[in-house]
Design a protein around this motif. Structure first.
Motif, PDB file in Angstrom:
ATOM      1  N   TYR A   1       0.838  -1.199   0.000  1.00 50.30           N
ATOM      2  CA  TYR A   1       0.000   0.000   0.000  1.00 50.30           C
ATOM      3  C   TYR A   1       0.871   1.245   0.000  1.00 50.30           C
ATOM      4  CZ  TYR A   1      -3.498  -3.335   1.605  1.00 50.30           C
ATOM      5  OH  TYR A   1      -4.333  -4.410   1.712  1.00 50.30           O
ATOM      6  N   LYS A   2       0.313   2.356  -0.505  1.00 50.74           N
ATOM      7  CA  LYS A   2       1.021   3.632  -0.428  1.00 50.74           C
ATOM      8  C   LYS A   2       0.513   4.416   0.784  1.00 50.74           C
ATOM      9  CE  LYS A   2      -2.026   5.963  -3.678  1.00 50.74           C
ATOM     10  NZ  LYS A   2      -2.135   6.755  -4.884  1.00 50.74           N
ATOM     11  N   ASN A   3       1.424   4.820   1.625  1.00 50.38           N
ATOM     12  CA  ASN A   3       1.216   5.695   2.780  1.00 50.38           C
ATOM     13  C   ASN A   3       0.402   5.099   3.938  1.00 50.38           C
ATOM     14  OD1 ASN A   3       2.770   7.727   1.526  1.00 50.38           O
ATOM     15  ND2 ASN A   3       0.977   8.362   0.360  1.00 50.38           N
ATOM     16  N   GLU A   4      -0.661   4.357   3.682  1.00 49.40           N
ATOM     17  CA  GLU A   4      -1.435   3.723   4.748  1.00 49.40           C
ATOM     18  C   GLU A   4      -2.226   2.554   4.178  1.00 49.40           C
ATOM     19  OE1 GLU A   4      -5.591   6.116   5.073  1.00 49.40           O
ATOM     20  OE2 GLU A   4      -3.863   7.098   5.960  1.00 49.40           O
ATOM     21  N   GLN A   5      -2.578   1.616   5.044  1.00 45.18           N
ATOM     22  CA  GLN A   5      -3.294   0.429   4.612  1.00 45.18           C
ATOM     23  C   GLN A   5      -4.771   0.736   4.458  1.00 45.18           C
ATOM     24  OE1 GLN A   5      -2.751  -2.979   7.124  1.00 45.18           O
ATOM     25  NE2 GLN A   5      -4.156  -4.252   5.950  1.00 45.18           N
ATOM     26  N   SER A   6      -5.195   0.877   3.214  1.00 50.24           N
ATOM     27  CA  SER A   6      -6.607   1.063   2.891  1.00 50.24           C
ATOM     28  C   SER A   6      -6.837   0.574   1.465  1.00 50.24           C
ATOM     29  CB  SER A   6      -7.032   2.526   3.034  1.00 50.24           C
ATOM     30  OG  SER A   6      -6.364   3.330   2.092  1.00 50.24           O
ATOM     31  N   LYS A   7      -8.066   0.195   1.178  1.00 45.90           N
ATOM     32  CA  LYS A   7      -8.398  -0.374  -0.127  1.00 45.90           C
ATOM     33  C   LYS A   7      -7.998   0.552  -1.279  1.00 45.90           C
ATOM     34  CE  LYS A   7     -12.279  -2.620  -0.547  1.00 45.90           C
ATOM     35  NZ  LYS A   7     -13.706  -2.977  -0.715  1.00 45.90           N
ATOM     36  N   GLU A   8      -8.235   1.848  -1.131  1.00 45.61           N
ATOM     37  CA  GLU A   8      -7.933   2.787  -2.216  1.00 45.61           C
ATOM     38  C   GLU A   8      -6.431   3.055  -2.381  1.00 45.61           C
ATOM     39  OE1 GLU A   8      -9.146   4.896   1.501  1.00 45.61           O
ATOM     40  OE2 GLU A   8     -10.246   3.542   0.193  1.00 45.61           O
ATOM     41  N   ASN A   9      -5.615   2.660  -1.405  1.00 44.96           N
ATOM     42  CA  ASN A   9      -4.169   2.867  -1.484  1.00 44.96           C
ATOM     43  C   ASN A   9      -3.398   1.611  -1.887  1.00 44.96           C
ATOM     44  OD1 ASN A   9      -4.433   5.529  -0.795  1.00 44.96           O
ATOM     45  ND2 ASN A   9      -3.936   5.235   1.350  1.00 44.96           N
ATOM     46  N   LEU A  10      -4.100   0.554  -2.265  1.00 44.22           N
ATOM     47  CA  LEU A  10      -3.437  -0.680  -2.671  1.00 44.22           C
ATOM     48  C   LEU A  10      -2.670  -0.455  -3.971  1.00 44.22           C
ATOM     49  CD1 LEU A  10      -3.007  -3.754  -2.205  1.00 44.22           C
ATOM     50  CD2 LEU A  10      -5.023  -4.101  -3.667  1.00 44.22           C
ATOM     51  N   LEU A  11      -1.370  -0.728  -3.942  1.00 48.38           N
ATOM     52  CA  LEU A  11      -0.531  -0.613  -5.135  1.00 48.38           C
ATOM     53  C   LEU A  11      -0.427  -1.936  -5.876  1.00 48.38           C
ATOM     54  CD1 LEU A  11       2.439   1.521  -3.760  1.00 48.38           C
ATOM     55  CD2 LEU A  11       0.715   2.236  -5.421  1.00 48.38           C
ATOM     56  N   CYS A  12      -0.221  -3.014  -5.133  1.00 44.87           N
ATOM     57  CA  CYS A  12       0.006  -4.309  -5.753  1.00 44.87           C
ATOM     58  C   CYS A  12      -0.284  -5.409  -4.734  1.00 44.87           C
ATOM     59  CB  CYS A  12       1.463  -4.382  -6.227  1.00 44.87           C
ATOM     60  SG  CYS A  12       1.846  -5.760  -7.306  1.00 44.87           S
ATOM     61  N   SER A  13      -0.898  -6.483  -5.184  1.00 41.88           N
ATOM     62  CA  SER A  13      -1.147  -7.623  -4.299  1.00 41.88           C
ATOM     63  C   SER A  13      -0.361  -8.830  -4.793  1.00 41.88           C
ATOM     64  CB  SER A  13      -2.639  -7.935  -4.231  1.00 41.88           C
ATOM     65  OG  SER A  13      -3.137  -8.213  -5.519  1.00 41.88           O
ATOM     66  N   ASP A  14      -0.269  -9.844  -3.964  1.00 40.21           N
ATOM     67  CA  ASP A  14       0.484 -11.059  -4.274  1.00 40.21           C
ATOM     68  C   ASP A  14       1.936 -10.755  -4.629  1.00 40.21           C
ATOM     69  OD1 ASP A  14      -1.798 -12.662  -3.854  1.00 40.21           O
ATOM     70  OD2 ASP A  14      -2.459 -12.331  -5.915  1.00 40.21           O
ATOM     71  N   VAL A  15       2.549  -9.823  -3.889  1.00 38.51           N
ATOM     72  CA  VAL A  15       3.934  -9.425  -4.142  1.00 38.51           C
ATOM     73  C   VAL A  15       4.864 -10.491  -3.572  1.00 38.51           C
ATOM     74  CG1 VAL A  15       5.710  -7.701  -3.613  1.00 38.51           C
ATOM     75  CG2 VAL A  15       3.400  -6.982  -4.213  1.00 38.51           C
ATOM     76  N   SER A  16       5.768 -10.958  -4.423  1.00 39.70           N
ATOM     77  CA  SER A  16       6.703 -12.001  -4.014  1.00 39.70           C
ATOM     78  C   SER A  16       8.128 -11.469  -3.834  1.00 39.70           C
ATOM     79  CB  SER A  16       6.709 -13.140  -5.027  1.00 39.70           C
ATOM     80  OG  SER A  16       7.106 -12.666  -6.302  1.00 39.70           O
ATOM     81  N   ALA A  17       8.434 -10.282  -4.388  1.00 43.30           N
ATOM     82  CA  ALA A  17       9.780  -9.709  -4.257  1.00 43.30           C
ATOM     83  C   ALA A  17       9.692  -8.191  -4.198  1.00 43.30           C
ATOM     84  CB  ALA A  17      10.659 -10.130  -5.420  1.00 43.30           C
ATOM     85  N   ILE A  18      10.560  -7.598  -3.372  1.00 43.84           N
ATOM     86  CA  ILE A  18      10.649  -6.145  -3.238  1.00 43.84           C
ATOM     87  C   ILE A  18      12.118  -5.763  -3.357  1.00 43.84           C
ATOM     88  CG2 ILE A  18      10.264  -4.157  -1.742  1.00 43.84           C
ATOM     89  CD1 ILE A  18       8.025  -5.798  -0.380  1.00 43.84           C
ATOM     90  N   GLU A  19      12.420  -4.851  -4.274  1.00 48.37           N
ATOM     91  CA  GLU A  19      13.782  -4.363  -4.465  1.00 48.37           C
ATOM     92  C   GLU A  19      13.819  -2.866  -4.186  1.00 48.37           C
ATOM     93  OE1 GLU A  19      15.613  -5.658  -8.220  1.00 48.37           O
ATOM     94  OE2 GLU A  19      13.877  -7.002  -8.405  1.00 48.37           O
ATOM     95  N   MET A  20      14.783  -2.463  -3.347  1.00 44.63           N
ATOM     96  CA  MET A  20      14.934  -1.057  -3.016  1.00 44.63           C
ATOM     97  C   MET A  20      15.987  -0.443  -3.935  1.00 44.63           C
ATOM     98  SD  MET A  20      12.777  -0.960  -0.549  1.00 44.63           S
ATOM     99  CE  MET A  20      13.045   0.677   0.050  1.00 44.63           C
TER     100      MET A  20
END
Length: 69
Positions: A7-26
């Motif tokens: 989610y972006k900034n806070e956990q809410s339905k309208e702020n969902l960026l991506c689901s079922d994320v398996s990898a995060i790269e910074m």
């Protein structure tokens, strides 16, 4: 398998960026998310919080720009 919803900034339905994320790269000021199907999304922002037990990641995002990589 542990997958997360991001989610972006806070956990809410309208702020969902991506689901079922398996990898995060910074990166330098950006975060790239890869989902279970290999789709990639790059967001300008930083990691704010990660709840790995709950499968929730919150990113601090200044702008509403997200681009598919």
């Amino acid at each position: 398998m542990c997958l997360a919803s991001v989610y972006k900034n806070e956990q809410s339905k309208e702020n969902l960026l991506c689901s079922d994320v398996s990898a995060i790269e910074m990166g330098e000021g950006s975060v790239t998310l890869t989902d279970l199907f290999g789709r990639r999304l790059t967001v300008e922002g930083t990691l704010k919080r990660a709840d790995l037990t709950g499968g929730v990641v919150i990113l601090e995002v200044a702008a509403d720009e997200a681009k598919t990589a």
